[in-house]
Design a protein around this motif. Structure first.
Motif, PDB file in Angstrom:
ATOM      1  N   UNK A 154      29.513  55.646 -28.076  1.00  0.00           N
ATOM      2  CA  UNK A 154      30.957  55.599 -28.248  1.00  0.00           C
ATOM      3  C   UNK A 154      31.483  54.288 -27.679  1.00  0.00           C
ATOM      4  N   UNK A 155      32.320  53.637 -28.451  1.00  0.00           N
ATOM      5  CA  UNK A 155      32.944  52.400 -27.998  1.00  0.00           C
ATOM      6  C   UNK A 155      34.226  52.733 -27.250  1.00  0.00           C
ATOM      7  N   UNK A 156      34.505  51.970 -26.230  1.00  0.00           N
ATOM      8  CA  UNK A 156      35.707  52.186 -25.435  1.00  0.00           C
ATOM      9  C   UNK A 156      36.765  51.169 -25.832  1.00  0.00           C
ATOM     10  N   UNK A 157      38.026  51.589 -25.827  1.00  0.00           N
ATOM     11  CA  UNK A 157      39.122  50.683 -26.153  1.00  0.00           C
ATOM     12  C   UNK A 157      39.462  49.748 -25.001  1.00  0.00           C
ATOM     13  N   UNK A 158      39.173  50.160 -23.778  1.00  0.00           N
ATOM     14  CA  UNK A 158      39.512  49.332 -22.626  1.00  0.00           C
ATOM     15  C   UNK A 158      38.268  48.604 -22.120  1.00  0.00           C
ATOM     16  N   UNK A 159      38.509  47.423 -21.594  1.00  0.00           N
ATOM     17  CA  UNK A 159      37.423  46.606 -21.052  1.00  0.00           C
ATOM     18  C   UNK A 159      37.682  46.421 -19.569  1.00  0.00           C
TER      19      UNK A 159
END
Length: 178
Positions: A154-159
């Motif tokens: 799953x990719x996260x929107x926040x870095x």
């Protein structure tokens, strides 16, 4: 009447003496068992995640728990690789000289992606089932030919980006390195 009472005491006394000797015999066995030396097995693997066709390298150490030092005995160390269904995939016996041994497993193309269990034990350590006398760890093998990935990514929107100085603190009026 006196004869009956004497007979009852005689019978009861025999049972008490007999049961007491069984108890003493049992405690002797337990004391002998408690005095037996125990082995503690440690194994270092070269890493915890592998791609198929890589080699799992390992080095083993057998310690004497009574003396807190490496065992001076030579023994066979049984190393087994299990899949997630607890089926034996590979196994080998490694000669451990003075408590040290090493070996390897080749992960070939028959390994499917997933989690495997590496276990090492000696014949002596199998005498003590309820103790931590064997070594066990989990490893992951990835096969690039598998079409299915066991865990979705799953990719996260926040870095979360952090820049930390070398010493842990920025110092005023001094050149700092990041």
């Amino acid at each position: 009447m006196n004869l009956r009472l004497s007979f009852i005491f005689l019978i009861t006394g025999c049972f008490l003496v007999n049961s007491q000797s069984k108890f003493e015999e049992l405690t002797d066995y337990f004391e002998d068992f408690a005095e037996l030396s125990r082995e503690q097995i440690y194994v270092h693997l070269n890493k915890s995640e592998y791609i198929s066709n890589e080699t799992i390298w390992f080095k083993s150490y057998i310690f004497s728990r009574n003396f807190n030092e490496i065992s001076e005995h030579n023994s066979n160390l049984y190393c087994v690789l299990f899949n997630n269904k607890n089926e034996i995939i590979k196994q080998q016996m490694v000669m451990s000289k003075n408590g040290l041994g090493s070996g390897q497993f080749k992960t070939d193309s028959t390994f499917v992606s997933g989690e495997y269990t590496f276990r090492a034990y000696t014949n002596w350590s199998r005498n003590f089932e309820n103790e931590y006398t064997h070594f066990e760890t989990k490893i992951v093998v990835l096969n690039p030919n598998d079409k299915e990935i066991s865990k979705p990514v799953y990719a996260s929107d926040s870095i979360d980006f952090q820049v930390l100085p070398e010493s842990g603190h920025f110092l005023a009026n001094i050149e700092n390195r990041v």
